[in-house]
Design a protein around this motif. Structure first.
Motif, PDB file in Angstrom:
ATOM      1  N   ALA A 200       0.552  -1.448   0.022  1.00  0.00           N
ATOM      2  CA  ALA A 200       0.360  -0.363   0.083  1.00  0.00           C
ATOM      3  C   ALA A 200       0.772   1.276  -0.119  1.00  0.00           C
ATOM      4  CB  ALA A 200      -1.109  -0.219   0.754  1.00  0.00           C
ATOM      5  N   GLY A 201       2.140   1.245   0.375  1.00  0.00           N
ATOM      6  CA  GLY A 201       3.122   2.651   0.997  1.00  0.00           C
ATOM      7  C   GLY A 201       3.304   2.166  -0.316  1.00  0.00           C
ATOM      8  N   ALA A 202       4.279   1.543  -1.476  1.00  0.00           N
ATOM      9  CA  ALA A 202       4.677   1.542  -2.662  1.00  0.00           C
ATOM     10  C   ALA A 202       3.284   2.331  -3.365  1.00  0.00           C
ATOM     11  CB  ALA A 202       5.130  -0.329  -3.097  1.00  0.00           C
ATOM     12  N   ALA A 203       2.434   1.694  -3.690  1.00  0.00           N
ATOM     13  CA  ALA A 203       1.608   2.295  -3.993  1.00  0.00           C
ATOM     14  C   ALA A 203       1.140   3.747  -4.269  1.00  0.00           C
ATOM     15  CB  ALA A 203       0.176   1.622  -4.277  1.00  0.00           C
ATOM     16  N   LEU A 204       1.336   3.875  -2.421  1.00  0.00           N
ATOM     17  CA  LEU A 204       0.873   5.240  -2.835  1.00  0.00           C
ATOM     18  C   LEU A 204       2.006   6.285  -2.809  1.00  0.00           C
ATOM     19  CD1 LEU A 204      -0.497   5.281   0.671  1.00  0.00           C
ATOM     20  CD2 LEU A 204      -2.153   6.466  -1.513  1.00  0.00           C
ATOM     21  N   LEU A 205       2.953   6.143  -3.236  1.00  0.00           N
ATOM     22  CA  LEU A 205       4.162   6.134  -3.993  1.00  0.00           C
ATOM     23  C   LEU A 205       4.360   6.661  -5.491  1.00  0.00           C
ATOM     24  CD1 LEU A 205       7.442   7.596  -3.222  1.00  0.00           C
ATOM     25  CD2 LEU A 205       7.732   5.532  -3.519  1.00  0.00           C
ATOM     26  N   LEU A 206       3.967   6.136  -5.869  1.00  0.00           N
ATOM     27  CA  LEU A 206       3.568   5.853  -7.249  1.00  0.00           C
ATOM     28  C   LEU A 206       2.682   6.628  -7.594  1.00  0.00           C
ATOM     29  CD1 LEU A 206       4.173   4.390  -9.965  1.00  0.00           C
ATOM     30  CD2 LEU A 206       2.202   3.095  -9.291  1.00  0.00           C
ATOM     31  N   GLY A 207       1.520   6.730  -6.728  1.00  0.00           N
ATOM     32  CA  GLY A 207       0.053   7.720  -7.375  1.00  0.00           C
ATOM     33  C   GLY A 207       1.091   9.106  -6.509  1.00  0.00           C
ATOM     34  N   CYS A 208       1.389   9.547  -5.644  1.00  0.00           N
ATOM     35  CA  CYS A 208       2.166  10.719  -5.393  1.00  0.00           C
ATOM     36  C   CYS A 208       3.463  11.300  -6.316  1.00  0.00           C
ATOM     37  CB  CYS A 208       3.228  10.697  -4.093  1.00  0.00           C
ATOM     38  SG  CYS A 208       1.330  10.931  -2.624  1.00  0.00           S
ATOM     39  N   ALA A 209       4.311   9.753  -6.555  1.00  0.00           N
ATOM     40  CA  ALA A 209       5.433  10.410  -7.224  1.00  0.00           C
ATOM     41  C   ALA A 209       4.647  10.856  -9.066  1.00  0.00           C
ATOM     42  CB  ALA A 209       6.194   9.407  -8.079  1.00  0.00           C
ATOM     43  N   HIS A 210       3.841   9.954  -9.783  1.00  0.00           N
ATOM     44  CA  HIS A 210       3.308  10.126 -10.580  1.00  0.00           C
ATOM     45  C   HIS A 210       2.692  12.486 -11.085  1.00  0.00           C
ATOM     46  CE1 HIS A 210       0.682  10.147 -14.453  1.00  0.00           C
ATOM     47  NE2 HIS A 210      -0.116  10.624 -13.402  1.00  0.00           N
ATOM     48  N   VAL A 211       1.916  12.430  -9.785  1.00  0.00           N
ATOM     49  CA  VAL A 211       1.616  13.634  -9.442  1.00  0.00           C
ATOM     50  C   VAL A 211       2.386  14.544  -9.520  1.00  0.00           C
ATOM     51  CG1 VAL A 211      -0.078  14.518  -8.276  1.00  0.00           C
ATOM     52  CG2 VAL A 211      -0.421  12.654  -8.229  1.00  0.00           C
ATOM     53  N   ALA A 212       3.322  14.646  -8.372  1.00  0.00           N
ATOM     54  CA  ALA A 212       4.126  15.297  -8.298  1.00  0.00           C
ATOM     55  C   ALA A 212       5.243  15.478 -10.186  1.00  0.00           C
ATOM     56  CB  ALA A 212       5.364  14.695  -7.486  1.00  0.00           C
ATOM     57  N   VAL A 213       5.681  14.460 -10.809  1.00  0.00           N
ATOM     58  CA  VAL A 213       6.143  14.585 -11.777  1.00  0.00           C
ATOM     59  C   VAL A 213       5.476  15.165 -12.890  1.00  0.00           C
ATOM     60  CG1 VAL A 213       7.817  13.425 -13.821  1.00  0.00           C
ATOM     61  CG2 VAL A 213       7.508  12.423 -11.355  1.00  0.00           C
ATOM     62  N   VAL A 214       4.286  15.157 -13.056  1.00  0.00           N
ATOM     63  CA  VAL A 214       4.069  15.423 -14.361  1.00  0.00           C
ATOM     64  C   VAL A 214       2.874  16.911 -14.211  1.00  0.00           C
ATOM     65  CG1 VAL A 214       1.111  15.013 -14.956  1.00  0.00           C
ATOM     66  CG2 VAL A 214       2.344  13.366 -14.587  1.00  0.00           C
ATOM     67  N   SER A 215       2.906  17.194 -12.624  1.00  0.00           N
ATOM     68  CA  SER A 215       2.596  18.639 -12.367  1.00  0.00           C
ATOM     69  C   SER A 215       4.130  19.560 -12.848  1.00  0.00           C
ATOM     70  CB  SER A 215       2.294  18.303 -10.942  1.00  0.00           C
ATOM     71  OG  SER A 215       1.205  17.911 -10.996  1.00  0.00           O
ATOM     72  N   ALA A 216       5.133  18.167 -12.205  1.00  0.00           N
ATOM     73  CA  ALA A 216       6.908  19.744 -12.547  1.00  0.00           C
ATOM     74  C   ALA A 216       6.911  19.443 -13.517  1.00  0.00           C
ATOM     75  CB  ALA A 216       6.801  18.970 -11.621  1.00  0.00           C
ATOM     76  N   THR A 217       5.972  18.863 -14.913  1.00  0.00           N
ATOM     77  CA  THR A 217       6.590  18.841 -16.278  1.00  0.00           C
ATOM     78  C   THR A 217       6.160  19.424 -16.673  1.00  0.00           C
ATOM     79  OG1 THR A 217       6.440  16.200 -16.432  1.00  0.00           O
ATOM     80  CG2 THR A 217       8.633  17.398 -16.089  1.00  0.00           C
ATOM     81  N   ALA A 218       4.463  19.255 -16.553  1.00  0.00           N
ATOM     82  CA  ALA A 218       4.041  20.093 -17.574  1.00  0.00           C
ATOM     83  C   ALA A 218       3.755  21.520 -17.892  1.00  0.00           C
ATOM     84  CB  ALA A 218       2.042  20.122 -16.596  1.00  0.00           C
ATOM     85  N   GLN A 219       3.652  21.336 -19.788  1.00  0.00           N
ATOM     86  CA  GLN A 219       3.920  22.499 -20.129  1.00  0.00           C
ATOM     87  C   GLN A 219       2.413  23.045 -20.987  1.00  0.00           C
ATOM     88  OE1 GLN A 219       6.872  21.381 -22.862  1.00  0.00           O
ATOM     89  NE2 GLN A 219       8.319  20.949 -21.665  1.00  0.00           N
ATOM     90  N   GLY A 220       2.387  23.973 -21.032  1.00  0.00           N
ATOM     91  CA  GLY A 220       0.446  24.351 -21.897  1.00  0.00           C
ATOM     92  C   GLY A 220      -0.263  24.430 -20.265  1.00  0.00           C
ATOM     93  N   PRO A 221      -1.210  25.125 -21.004  1.00  0.00           N
ATOM     94  CA  PRO A 221      -2.214  25.445 -19.484  1.00  0.00           C
ATOM     95  C   PRO A 221      -3.207  24.409 -19.171  1.00  0.00           C
ATOM     96  CG  PRO A 221      -3.611  25.474 -21.990  1.00  0.00           C
ATOM     97  CD  PRO A 221      -1.959  25.585 -22.249  1.00  0.00           C
ATOM     98  N   PHE A 222      -3.567  24.796 -18.112  1.00  0.00           N
ATOM     99  CA  PHE A 222      -3.806  23.515 -17.378  1.00  0.00           C
ATOM    100  C   PHE A 222      -5.917  23.363 -18.117  1.00  0.00           C
ATOM    101  CE2 PHE A 222      -6.206  21.746 -13.745  1.00  0.00           C
ATOM    102  CZ  PHE A 222      -5.373  20.444 -13.521  1.00  0.00           C
ATOM    103  N   GLY A 223      -5.322  21.861 -18.377  1.00  0.00           N
ATOM    104  CA  GLY A 223      -7.059  21.787 -18.685  1.00  0.00           C
ATOM    105  C   GLY A 223      -7.291  20.062 -18.410  1.00  0.00           C
ATOM    106  N   ALA A 224      -8.787  20.065 -19.877  1.00  0.00           N
ATOM    107  CA  ALA A 224      -8.791  18.953 -18.985  1.00  0.00           C
ATOM    108  C   ALA A 224      -8.404  17.879 -19.541  1.00  0.00           C
ATOM    109  CB  ALA A 224     -10.889  18.542 -19.463  1.00  0.00           C
ATOM    110  N   GLY A 225      -8.068  17.517 -20.609  1.00  0.00           N
ATOM    111  CA  GLY A 225      -6.993  17.182 -20.676  1.00  0.00           C
ATOM    112  C   GLY A 225      -5.427  16.241 -19.605  1.00  0.00           C
ATOM    113  N   LEU A 226      -4.910  17.446 -19.520  1.00  0.00           N
ATOM    114  CA  LEU A 226      -4.053  16.895 -17.855  1.00  0.00           C
ATOM    115  C   LEU A 226      -4.571  16.581 -16.904  1.00  0.00           C
ATOM    116  CD1 LEU A 226      -0.843  17.182 -17.627  1.00  0.00           C
ATOM    117  CD2 LEU A 226      -1.439  20.046 -16.840  1.00  0.00           C
ATOM    118  N   ALA A 227      -5.430  17.749 -16.500  1.00  0.00           N
ATOM    119  CA  ALA A 227      -6.595  16.764 -14.976  1.00  0.00           C
ATOM    120  C   ALA A 227      -6.820  15.172 -15.161  1.00  0.00           C
ATOM    121  CB  ALA A 227      -7.574  17.676 -15.081  1.00  0.00           C
ATOM    122  N   ALA A 228      -7.154  15.412 -16.612  1.00  0.00           N
ATOM    123  CA  ALA A 228      -7.881  13.704 -16.522  1.00  0.00           C
ATOM    124  C   ALA A 228      -5.553  12.626 -16.840  1.00  0.00           C
ATOM    125  CB  ALA A 228      -8.199  12.649 -17.720  1.00  0.00           C
TER     126      ALA A 228
END
Length: 132
Positions: free
Chosen positions: A11-39
């Motif tokens: 469970a901790g490893a899965a939470l790490l994976l989810g948090c890492a995904h949010v952090a990496v995608v949020s930090a490297t996102a380019q362009g405006p925040f839209g529905a596609g990026l939110a999904a």
């Protein structure tokens, strides 16, 4: 390692994976925040949350023989999905960028594969066979 500790580790490893995904995608996102990026942020994070919920369900169930079938299947799916993410996320490692290690899913998914594989194996093998 008991099933309880293994379940909480998965469970901790899965939470790490989810948090890492949010952090990496949020930090490297380019362009405006839209529905596609939110999904793109929400769907994999919710999947990781589901993986963690299945691991916690198996951990709380402990060493009893009858385990929730949905949780065993979800833990198995988590093992397969994270194992497939490891080779898919190797490309950022080969860019030569020191931060490239953290930009792909490989290091985070690699943390998830062993506990979910072991949890699935123990959940399937320790209670499924009928007594003779």
């Amino acid at each position: 390692m008991t099933d309880t500790r293994l379940g909480y580790a998965a469970a901790g490893a899965a939470l790490l994976l989810g948090c890492a995904h949010v952090a990496v995608v949020s930090a490297t996102a380019q362009g405006p925040f839209g529905a596609g990026l939110a999904a793109w942020i929400a769907v994999p994070s919710l999947m990781a949350l589901g993986f963690a919920a299945a691991a916690v369900a198996l951990a709380r169930h402990g060493d009893r023989p009858a385990r929730p079938r949905w949780a065993v299947w979800t833990a198995g799916a988590a093992a397969v999905v994270t194992a497939l993410l490891v080779p898919a996320g190797i490309a950022p490692l080969l860019t030569g960028d020191p931060l490239g290690v953290f930009l792909g899913p490989a290091p985070y998914a690699l943390v998830c594969v062993p506990p979910f594989a072991a949890l699935t194996w123990r959940s399937r093998s320790s209670g499924g066979a009928p007594a003779r």
